[in-house]
Scaffold this motif. Structure first.
Motif, PDB file in Angstrom:
ATOM      1  N   ALA A   6      71.745  47.037 -26.670  1.00 25.60           N
ATOM      2  CA  ALA A   6      70.533  47.546 -27.303  1.00 25.60           C
ATOM      3  C   ALA A   6      70.353  49.038 -27.048  1.00 25.60           C
ATOM      4  CB  ALA A   6      69.318  46.772 -26.794  1.00 25.60           C
ATOM      5  N   ALA A   7      70.710  49.481 -25.836  1.00 25.84           N
ATOM      6  CA  ALA A   7      70.546  50.894 -25.497  1.00 25.84           C
ATOM      7  C   ALA A   7      71.499  51.777 -26.295  1.00 25.84           C
ATOM      8  CB  ALA A   7      70.768  51.099 -24.000  1.00 25.84           C
ATOM      9  N   VAL A   8      72.756  51.340 -26.449  1.00 26.06           N
ATOM     10  CA  VAL A   8      73.725  52.132 -27.209  1.00 26.06           C
ATOM     11  C   VAL A   8      73.304  52.204 -28.679  1.00 26.06           C
ATOM     12  CG1 VAL A   8      76.107  52.230 -28.048  1.00 26.06           C
ATOM     13  CG2 VAL A   8      75.651  51.692 -25.644  1.00 26.06           C
ATOM     14  N   ALA A   9      72.940  51.057 -29.260  1.00 23.96           N
ATOM     15  CA  ALA A   9      72.462  51.071 -30.646  1.00 23.96           C
ATOM     16  C   ALA A   9      71.180  51.882 -30.759  1.00 23.96           C
ATOM     17  CB  ALA A   9      72.229  49.640 -31.130  1.00 23.96           C
ATOM     18  N   ALA A 109      71.819  54.265 -40.031  1.00 19.77           N
ATOM     19  CA  ALA A 109      71.481  53.820 -38.676  1.00 19.77           C
ATOM     20  C   ALA A 109      70.206  52.992 -38.647  1.00 19.77           C
ATOM     21  CB  ALA A 109      71.335  55.039 -37.768  1.00 19.77           C
ATOM     22  N   ALA A 110      69.204  53.392 -39.435  1.00 20.44           N
ATOM     23  CA  ALA A 110      67.918  52.697 -39.406  1.00 20.44           C
ATOM     24  C   ALA A 110      68.013  51.280 -39.926  1.00 20.44           C
ATOM     25  CB  ALA A 110      66.897  53.476 -40.241  1.00 20.44           C
ATOM     26  N   MET A 111      68.986  51.004 -40.781  1.00 19.36           N
ATOM     27  CA  MET A 111      69.173  49.640 -41.262  1.00 19.36           C
ATOM     28  C   MET A 111      70.087  48.840 -40.344  1.00 19.36           C
ATOM     29  SD  MET A 111      71.171  47.906 -44.298  1.00 19.36           S
ATOM     30  CE  MET A 111      72.095  47.030 -43.052  1.00 19.36           C
ATOM     31  N   VAL A 112      71.189  49.461 -39.917  1.00 17.59           N
ATOM     32  CA  VAL A 112      72.229  48.709 -39.211  1.00 17.59           C
ATOM     33  C   VAL A 112      71.905  48.523 -37.729  1.00 17.59           C
ATOM     34  CG1 VAL A 112      74.683  48.563 -38.688  1.00 17.59           C
ATOM     35  CG2 VAL A 112      73.941  49.539 -40.866  1.00 17.59           C
ATOM     36  N   ALA A 113      71.297  49.508 -37.085  1.00 16.01           N
ATOM     37  CA  ALA A 113      71.034  49.389 -35.644  1.00 16.01           C
ATOM     38  C   ALA A 113      70.103  48.223 -35.306  1.00 16.01           C
ATOM     39  CB  ALA A 113      70.504  50.701 -35.082  1.00 16.01           C
ATOM     40  N   PRO A 114      68.949  48.065 -35.998  1.00 18.43           N
ATOM     41  CA  PRO A 114      68.124  46.886 -35.711  1.00 18.43           C
ATOM     42  C   PRO A 114      68.858  45.577 -36.005  1.00 18.43           C
ATOM     43  CG  PRO A 114      66.859  48.503 -36.931  1.00 18.43           C
ATOM     44  CD  PRO A 114      68.290  48.947 -36.967  1.00 18.43           C
ATOM     45  N   LEU A 115      69.677  45.556 -37.057  1.00 18.08           N
ATOM     46  CA  LEU A 115      70.465  44.375 -37.391  1.00 18.08           C
ATOM     47  C   LEU A 115      71.460  44.066 -36.277  1.00 18.08           C
ATOM     48  CD1 LEU A 115      71.541  42.217 -39.360  1.00 18.08           C
ATOM     49  CD2 LEU A 115      72.880  44.022 -40.469  1.00 18.08           C
ATOM     50  N   TYR A 116      72.123  45.094 -35.784  1.00 19.60           N
ATOM     51  CA  TYR A 116      73.102  44.933 -34.704  1.00 19.60           C
ATOM     52  C   TYR A 116      72.439  44.324 -33.458  1.00 19.60           C
ATOM     53  CZ  TYR A 116      76.949  46.209 -31.548  1.00 19.60           C
ATOM     54  OH  TYR A 116      77.980  46.176 -30.639  1.00 19.60           O
ATOM     55  N   ILE A 117      71.268  44.852 -33.111  1.00 17.54           N
ATOM     56  CA  ILE A 117      70.564  44.343 -31.925  1.00 17.54           C
ATOM     57  C   ILE A 117      70.053  42.928 -32.167  1.00 17.54           C
ATOM     58  CG2 ILE A 117      68.613  44.698 -30.366  1.00 17.54           C
ATOM     59  CD1 ILE A 117      68.793  47.710 -31.068  1.00 17.54           C
ATOM     60  N   SER A 118      69.455  42.681 -33.327  1.00 22.78           N
ATOM     61  CA  SER A 118      68.863  41.377 -33.632  1.00 22.78           C
ATOM     62  C   SER A 118      69.903  40.273 -33.606  1.00 22.78           C
ATOM     63  CB  SER A 118      68.183  41.418 -35.004  1.00 22.78           C
ATOM     64  OG  SER A 118      67.644  40.166 -35.346  1.00 22.78           O
ATOM     65  N   ARG A 126      64.263  38.730 -28.516  1.00 23.11           N
ATOM     66  CA  ARG A 126      64.689  39.484 -29.693  1.00 23.11           C
ATOM     67  C   ARG A 126      63.683  40.567 -30.077  1.00 23.11           C
ATOM     68  NH1 ARG A 126      65.348  35.431 -33.099  1.00 23.11           N
ATOM     69  NH2 ARG A 126      63.319  35.756 -34.071  1.00 23.11           N
ATOM     70  N   GLY A 127      62.401  40.230 -30.085  1.00 18.97           N
ATOM     71  CA  GLY A 127      61.392  41.208 -30.473  1.00 18.97           C
ATOM     72  C   GLY A 127      61.387  42.412 -29.563  1.00 18.97           C
ATOM     73  N   MET A 128      61.435  42.183 -28.258  1.00 14.96           N
ATOM     74  CA  MET A 128      61.435  43.278 -27.302  1.00 14.96           C
ATOM     75  C   MET A 128      62.691  44.124 -27.427  1.00 14.96           C
ATOM     76  SD  MET A 128      62.799  44.341 -24.170  1.00 14.96           S
ATOM     77  CE  MET A 128      63.318  42.871 -23.275  1.00 14.96           C
ATOM     78  N   LEU A 129      63.844  43.455 -27.594  1.00 18.13           N
ATOM     79  CA  LEU A 129      65.110  44.192 -27.659  1.00 18.13           C
ATOM     80  C   LEU A 129      65.221  45.015 -28.939  1.00 18.13           C
ATOM     81  CD1 LEU A 129      67.448  41.464 -26.165  1.00 18.13           C
ATOM     82  CD2 LEU A 129      67.022  43.723 -25.179  1.00 18.13           C
ATOM     83  N   LEU A 169      76.410  58.625 -29.375  1.00 18.60           N
ATOM     84  CA  LEU A 169      76.427  57.423 -30.212  1.00 18.60           C
ATOM     85  C   LEU A 169      77.854  57.089 -30.636  1.00 18.60           C
ATOM     86  CD1 LEU A 169      74.958  55.194 -31.805  1.00 18.60           C
ATOM     87  CD2 LEU A 169      74.707  56.833 -33.694  1.00 18.60           C
ATOM     88  N   LEU A 170      78.618  58.090 -30.995  1.00 16.40           N
ATOM     89  CA  LEU A 170      80.000  57.877 -31.419  1.00 16.40           C
ATOM     90  C   LEU A 170      80.822  57.236 -30.299  1.00 16.40           C
ATOM     91  CD1 LEU A 170      82.256  58.286 -33.502  1.00 16.40           C
ATOM     92  CD2 LEU A 170      82.584  60.588 -32.570  1.00 16.40           C
ATOM     93  N   ILE A 171      80.711  57.761 -29.096  1.00 16.31           N
ATOM     94  CA  ILE A 171      81.472  57.227 -27.961  1.00 16.31           C
ATOM     95  C   ILE A 171      81.002  55.819 -27.618  1.00 16.31           C
ATOM     96  CG2 ILE A 171      81.965  57.511 -25.495  1.00 16.31           C
ATOM     97  CD1 ILE A 171      81.766  60.567 -25.966  1.00 16.31           C
ATOM     98  N   GLY A 172      79.676  55.629 -27.593  1.00 11.19           N
ATOM     99  CA  GLY A 172      79.121  54.327 -27.214  1.00 11.19           C
ATOM    100  C   GLY A 172      79.500  53.221 -28.176  1.00 11.19           C
ATOM    101  N   MET A 173      79.374  53.467 -29.483  1.00 10.93           N
ATOM    102  CA  MET A 173      79.680  52.425 -30.468  1.00 10.93           C
ATOM    103  C   MET A 173      81.180  52.163 -30.547  1.00 10.93           C
ATOM    104  SD  MET A 173      76.941  51.094 -31.431  1.00 10.93           S
ATOM    105  CE  MET A 173      77.873  49.923 -32.413  1.00 10.93           C
ATOM    106  N   TRP A 174      81.987  53.157 -30.250  1.00 18.29           N
ATOM    107  CA  TRP A 174      83.437  52.974 -30.269  1.00 18.29           C
ATOM    108  C   TRP A 174      83.850  51.914 -29.255  1.00 18.29           C
ATOM    109  CZ3 TRP A 174      86.466  55.200 -33.892  1.00 18.29           C
ATOM    110  CH2 TRP A 174      87.856  55.061 -33.738  1.00 18.29           C
ATOM    111  N   ARG A 175      83.072  51.786 -28.176  1.00 15.85           N
ATOM    112  CA  ARG A 175      83.402  50.857 -27.095  1.00 15.85           C
ATOM    113  C   ARG A 175      82.749  49.487 -27.282  1.00 15.85           C
ATOM    114  NH1 ARG A 175      85.425  53.286 -22.516  1.00 15.85           N
ATOM    115  NH2 ARG A 175      84.503  51.678 -21.201  1.00 15.85           N
TER     116      ARG A 175
END
Length: 457
Positions: A6-9, A109-118, A126-129, A169-175
């Motif tokens: 959640a933090a990386v996203a 990012a605004a569409m995919v990041a919440p989807l990734y976390i959810s 889920r709501g908190m994350l 963000l690039l480094i974090g999501m790559w991992r």
């Protein structure tokens, strides 16, 4: 591990907030250097939501085809490049183009990041994350205001700071790995099981991993047919589309981005003379925004989505109404009324209207069309965002601060009715059960949660 995910996203949310907020402190410098007109100012400022419209449209199909991780990597590249181009701009049109590129990144990012976390989070948290994404937006806005204050004489330094979180963000999501639900939908079952074990910090053969994997596989098997945009108009899915688009309509037309983008202008209209005082007051608003977002995160899974929306719409309507009334009667205490009103407004918004549309957008669509549904909801968000941001300078010059805030207050009051009529309670309900309720044909508003069972509310 789920908190790291959640933090990386969430870095994408930080960049969203930073690129929205940084323009606030730069505008007075840009006016002096380029002599921009109100139309130029509105277009340059609104280039981010305009670009985000295109980004949201791209992101829907990309998230369905390439997964949730790949679009976030692409967004990181755009965030980094856009920030560099903005810092090096030598004309208004170049800065507008740079902000358009940043807008595309924000839209993805605004569409995919919440989807990734959810799709990675357990139902109970889920709501908190997902709200971590909104918290990151507020931290980005506050960070932008602090950068504006620190580099008050150089708009180029303000913009170039955005390169650093873009690289992070690039480094974090790559991992990172992709979500187990998307992997299951694509038939990559072995990877899906490993992904579940990874984000739950459990061995692959653990009983909890097996149970979650079985639930996801049942839903993925039922949703294996390729999705299309027309599926969103299916009577089963249409209620989810109405709720998600409606919440973004009311979120944006509450005027939040007029306040975020033009906060110093708002304080100037209210009687704050110096630019340093305007930016310092803006930083204070940013601090309230962050603090109340944390409060909202603590409440979202405890009191539920609907109650929190009622509180948010009531609070924003009353606070905006107070500012509008003070401006209309030309109160000698307008500066104090504006400060108090904006603090109350930001507090109510940050705890409720800020995170909830993003959370609910990521929850209520069936797996097979989740990416496309969130894409359309995001398009609504950015379309209304652009409308508000582009129109604000011209509306203030025509109607005055009081008239504009009165319109926003009426919209917030209407949001109470919309919530009562259409919005379901999804707190603590697994995504698979939300989907089953939709497919049952029962009204979406009747979805609720009582003692661990999905019931008619």
């Amino acid at each position: 591990m789920i908190y790291i995910v959640a933090a990386v996203a969430g870095i994408a949310g930080f960049l969203f907030g930073f690129d929205e907020g940084v323009i606030a402190g730069a505008l007075h410098l840009l006016r002096e250097e380029f002599g921009i007109t109100p139309f130029d100012e509105g277009l340059m400022t609104a280039a981010v939501p305009l670009g985000a419209l295109g980004g949201a449209l791209i992101a829907g199909r990309a998230a369905e085809t390439y997964g949730r991780r790949a679009p976030l990597i692409a967004a990181a590249v755009l965030f980094t490049g856009g920030a560099l181009f903005a810092a090096l701009a030598t004309a208004v049109w170049m800065l507008t183009v740079a902000r358009l590129v940043l807008g595309v990144a924000v839209g993805i990012a605004a569409m995919v990041a919440p989807l990734y976390i959810s799709e990675s989070a357990p139902a109970s948290r889920r709501g908190m994350l997902v709200s971590i994404y909104q918290l990151a937006i507020t931290l980005g806005i506050l960070g932008a205001y602090v950068v504006d204050f620190a580099f008050a004489d150089s708009w180029r330094l303000m913009f170039v700071v955005g390169v650093l979180p873009g690289i992070a963000l690039l480094i974090g999501m790559w991992r990172m790995k992709d979500t187990p639900r998307w992997l299951a939908l694509k038939g990559r079952t072995a990877e899906a099981r490993i992904a579940i074990a990874h984000i739950r910090d459990l061995p692959p053969g653990h009983a909890n991993v097996d149970d979650e994997f079985a639930d996801i596989m049942r839903t993925a098997a039922a949703d294996s047919r390729p999705s299309s945009w027309s599926d969103l108009l299916n009577p089963v899915i249409r209620p989810a589309l109405v709720v998600s688009m409606g919440l973004f309509f009311f979120q944006q037309l509450s005027g939040i981005n007029a306040v975020i983008y033009y906060a110093p202008r708002v304080f100037s209209e209210a009687g704050f003379a110096s630019s340093s005082a305007q930016i310092l007051a803006t930083v204070g608003i940013g601090i309230v925004n962050v603090g109340m977002t944390v409060v909202g995160m603590m409440l979202i899974d405890r009191i539920g989505r609907r109650k929190l929306l009622f509180i948010g719409f009531a609070g924003t309507a009353l606070s905006l109404g107070m500012i509008a009334l003070g401006a209309a009667i030309e109160s000698s205490f307008l500066d104090y009324l504006t400060i108090i009103g904006l603090v109350l407004y930001i507090a109510a918004f940050a705890a409720s209207l800020g995170p909830l549309p993003w959370v609910m957008m990521s929850e209520i669509f069936p797996l097979s069309v989740r990416g496309l549904g969130m894409s359309v909801a995001s398009l609504a968000n950015w379309g209304f965002n652009f409308l508000v941001v582009f129109s604000f300078p011209m509306l203030v010059s025509t109607l005055g601060l009081g008239g504009v805030f009165f319109i926003y207050a009426i919209v917030c009051a209407a949001g109470l009715v919309f919530t009562w009529r259409f919005v379901p309670e999804t707190s603590g309900v697994p995504l698979e059960e939300i989907e089953a309720h939709l497919k049952s044909g029962r009204p979406i508003r009747q979805l609720g949660r009582v003692t661990g069972q999905v019931v008619l509310a």
